[in-house]
Design a protein around this motif. Structure first.
Motif, PDB file in Angstrom:
ATOM      1  N   VAL A  36      41.093  74.856 110.815  1.00 21.89           N
ATOM      2  CA  VAL A  36      40.529  73.947 109.823  1.00 21.89           C
ATOM      3  C   VAL A  36      39.359  73.179 110.419  1.00 21.89           C
ATOM      4  CG1 VAL A  36      41.024  71.956 108.332  1.00 21.89           C
ATOM      5  CG2 VAL A  36      42.770  73.711 108.692  1.00 21.89           C
ATOM      6  N   ASP A  37      38.286  73.042 109.644  1.00 14.96           N
ATOM      7  CA  ASP A  37      37.176  72.165 109.991  1.00 14.96           C
ATOM      8  C   ASP A  37      37.568  70.733 109.650  1.00 14.96           C
ATOM      9  OD1 ASP A  37      34.375  71.465 110.621  1.00 14.96           O
ATOM     10  OD2 ASP A  37      34.311  70.987 108.480  1.00 14.96           O
ATOM     11  N   ARG A  38      37.661  69.871 110.653  1.00 21.70           N
ATOM     12  CA  ARG A  38      38.188  68.528 110.428  1.00 21.70           C
ATOM     13  C   ARG A  38      37.275  67.694 109.525  1.00 21.70           C
ATOM     14  NH1 ARG A  38      40.291  65.642 115.772  1.00 21.70           N
ATOM     15  NH2 ARG A  38      41.265  64.357 114.169  1.00 21.70           N
ATOM     16  N   GLU A  39      35.980  67.897 109.629  1.00 16.51           N
ATOM     17  CA  GLU A  39      35.042  67.079 108.852  1.00 16.51           C
ATOM     18  C   GLU A  39      35.168  67.331 107.364  1.00 16.51           C
ATOM     19  OE1 GLU A  39      30.225  66.240 108.501  1.00 16.51           O
ATOM     20  OE2 GLU A  39      31.032  67.436 110.152  1.00 16.51           O
ATOM     21  N   SER A  40      35.234  68.604 106.958  1.00 13.96           N
ATOM     22  CA  SER A  40      35.270  68.946 105.542  1.00 13.96           C
ATOM     23  C   SER A  40      36.685  69.217 105.035  1.00 13.96           C
ATOM     24  CB  SER A  40      34.407  70.182 105.283  1.00 13.96           C
ATOM     25  OG  SER A  40      34.957  71.323 105.934  1.00 13.96           O
ATOM     26  N   GLY A  41      37.604  69.515 105.954  1.00 16.09           N
ATOM     27  CA  GLY A  41      38.944  69.910 105.550  1.00 16.09           C
ATOM     28  C   GLY A  41      39.042  71.358 105.126  1.00 16.09           C
ATOM     29  N   ALA A  42      37.949  72.110 105.254  1.00 17.48           N
ATOM     30  CA  ALA A  42      37.936  73.508 104.824  1.00 17.48           C
ATOM     31  C   ALA A  42      38.735  74.379 105.790  1.00 17.48           C
ATOM     32  CB  ALA A  42      36.499  74.018 104.739  1.00 17.48           C
ATOM     33  N   VAL A  43      39.495  75.317 105.223  1.00 17.21           N
ATOM     34  CA  VAL A  43      40.225  76.282 106.033  1.00 17.21           C
ATOM     35  C   VAL A  43      39.265  77.409 106.408  1.00 17.21           C
ATOM     36  CG1 VAL A  43      42.134  77.923 106.094  1.00 17.21           C
ATOM     37  CG2 VAL A  43      42.413  75.733 104.903  1.00 17.21           C
ATOM     38  N   LEU A  44      39.000  77.563 107.702  1.00 14.18           N
ATOM     39  CA  LEU A  44      38.100  78.610 108.159  1.00 14.18           C
ATOM     40  C   LEU A  44      38.802  79.956 108.216  1.00 14.18           C
ATOM     41  CD1 LEU A  44      36.316  76.705 111.078  1.00 14.18           C
ATOM     42  CD2 LEU A  44      35.667  76.825 108.665  1.00 14.18           C
ATOM     43  N   ILE A  45      40.081  79.911 108.578  1.00 14.54           N
ATOM     44  CA  ILE A  45      40.837  81.147 108.671  1.00 14.54           C
ATOM     45  C   ILE A  45      42.327  80.815 108.613  1.00 14.54           C
ATOM     46  CG2 ILE A  45      41.062  81.212 111.195  1.00 14.54           C
ATOM     47  CD1 ILE A  45      40.292  84.199 111.015  1.00 14.54           C
ATOM     48  N   ALA A  46      43.115  81.693 108.008  1.00 14.68           N
ATOM     49  CA  ALA A  46      44.565  81.547 107.959  1.00 14.68           C
ATOM     50  C   ALA A  46      45.175  82.878 108.368  1.00 14.68           C
ATOM     51  CB  ALA A  46      45.023  81.154 106.560  1.00 14.68           C
ATOM     52  N   ALA A  47      46.240  82.819 109.170  1.00 17.69           N
ATOM     53  CA  ALA A  47      46.764  84.062 109.720  1.00 17.69           C
ATOM     54  C   ALA A  47      48.268  83.968 109.958  1.00 17.69           C
ATOM     55  CB  ALA A  47      46.046  84.400 111.026  1.00 17.69           C
ATOM     56  N   GLU A  48      48.871  85.145 110.137  1.00 17.76           N
ATOM     57  CA  GLU A  48      50.315  85.222 110.333  1.00 17.76           C
ATOM     58  C   GLU A  48      50.740  84.969 111.772  1.00 17.76           C
ATOM     59  OE1 GLU A  48      51.977  88.829 108.791  1.00 17.76           O
ATOM     60  OE2 GLU A  48      50.744  88.775 106.967  1.00 17.76           O
ATOM     61  N   ASP A  49      49.833  85.186 112.720  1.00 12.03           N
ATOM     62  CA  ASP A  49      50.195  85.002 114.121  1.00 12.03           C
ATOM     63  C   ASP A  49      48.937  84.729 114.931  1.00 12.03           C
ATOM     64  OD1 ASP A  49      51.826  84.791 116.314  1.00 12.03           O
ATOM     65  OD2 ASP A  49      52.654  86.808 116.175  1.00 12.03           O
ATOM     66  N   LEU A  50      49.156  84.433 116.209  1.00 13.52           N
ATOM     67  CA  LEU A  50      48.063  84.031 117.089  1.00 13.52           C
ATOM     68  C   LEU A  50      48.341  84.607 118.468  1.00 13.52           C
ATOM     69  CD1 LEU A  50      45.540  82.165 116.821  1.00 13.52           C
ATOM     70  CD2 LEU A  50      46.969  80.307 117.695  1.00 13.52           C
TER      71      LEU A  50
END
Length: 262
Positions: A23-37
């Motif tokens: 997440v971009d903290r300034e805008s709150g936008a989700v840059l990427i979402a994923a099942e694992d890391l």
């Protein structure tokens, strides 16, 4: 079932599979979402990887390739944040226009400024995403080399949920089983659970325990009595200096202690 409801159900099913959001903290936008890391939770002495891999991505934000104020959020199966890591600057190591869409769920790399040196934390977060621990002793069912990572997850989740370092409305007697751990990390796992219930936190080192006791008294939390079973085993495993110093903390805070040899 209408097409609209089918689409809603599908999006909910996808959300339940997501474990991490960048997440971009300034805008709150989700840059990427994923099942694992991959390559983020690593051994302390391991050479830092060049990139961290998001596995089976569900969402790729096209607005930014990089940001100077990013955070990694761990989310449960209802999409609620249960842990947060501040990352600072991150940069996509791929071209957004080449990312496949649809159900392919590509694995995508990002360049992070640092990693998390608790190698089992990812496995434990996955368990916590299903539900927070509700049974006593779950941490103790893991090998001792997991306990540091478990304690890290406990502490991170505790404060990210808005809790303070204090005692909450649990019973008047906290019971520790000294035969259930052989490391100091295990002791702090046991102490947090004894005082604040499964998944509870009450310090991750001696200074933090002192802070919890001080906050407890400041907040007017009800006093408690500490029963330490199999204390002799704990003293042998953890060392006399350590156990004596912990007991002095409790004594100084007015906590009554009972040391049981069995």
């Amino acid at each position: 079932m209408s097409p609209e409801s089918e689409g809603t159900d599908a999006s909910q099913d996808e959300a339940r599979e997501v474990l991490y959001r960048l997440v971009d903290r300034e805008s709150g936008a989700v840059l990427i979402a994923a099942e694992d890391l991959l390559n983020y939770f690593v051994e302390e002495d391991r050479e830092p990887p060049e990139t961290v891999t998001f596995v089976r991505t569900h969402q790729v934000g096209r607005a930014r390739r990089k940001t100077g104020e990013a955070e990694l959020r761990v989310v449960d199966r209802q999409g609620r944040t249960i842990g947060v890591y501040y990352l600072g600057r991150v940069c996509a190591a791929f071209r957004h226009e080449l990312v496949a869409s649809g159900a392919d769920r590509p694995d995508l790399d990002y360049s992070f400024g640092h990693t998390c040196e608790y190698p089992r934390a990812g496995d434990i977060w996955r368990r916590w995403a299903e539900s927070r621990p509700v049974e006593h002793g779950e941490w103790a069912r893991h090998p001792s080399d997991w306990h540091e990572s478990w304690l890290h997850v406990v502490q991170t989740a505790w404060f990210d949920s808005g809790r303070n370092a204090t005692r909450y409305g649990t019973g008047g007697t906290a019971v520790i089983d000294g035969s259930g751990f052989t490391t100091r990390d295990g002791f702090y796992c046991a102490l947090g659970e004894a005082v604040n219930g499964p998944g509870g936190y009450f310090g991750s080192n001696r200074d933090a325990v002192h802070d919890c006791l001080r906050t407890m008294r400041r907040d007017g939390a009800a006093p408690f009595r500490l029963v330490w079973h199999d204390f002799a085993a704990s003293r042998e495993a953890l060392g006399g200096d350590f156990t004596d110093s912990v007991l002095s903390l409790f004594e100084g805070a007015g906590v009554e202690t009972e040391l049981s040899p069995e």
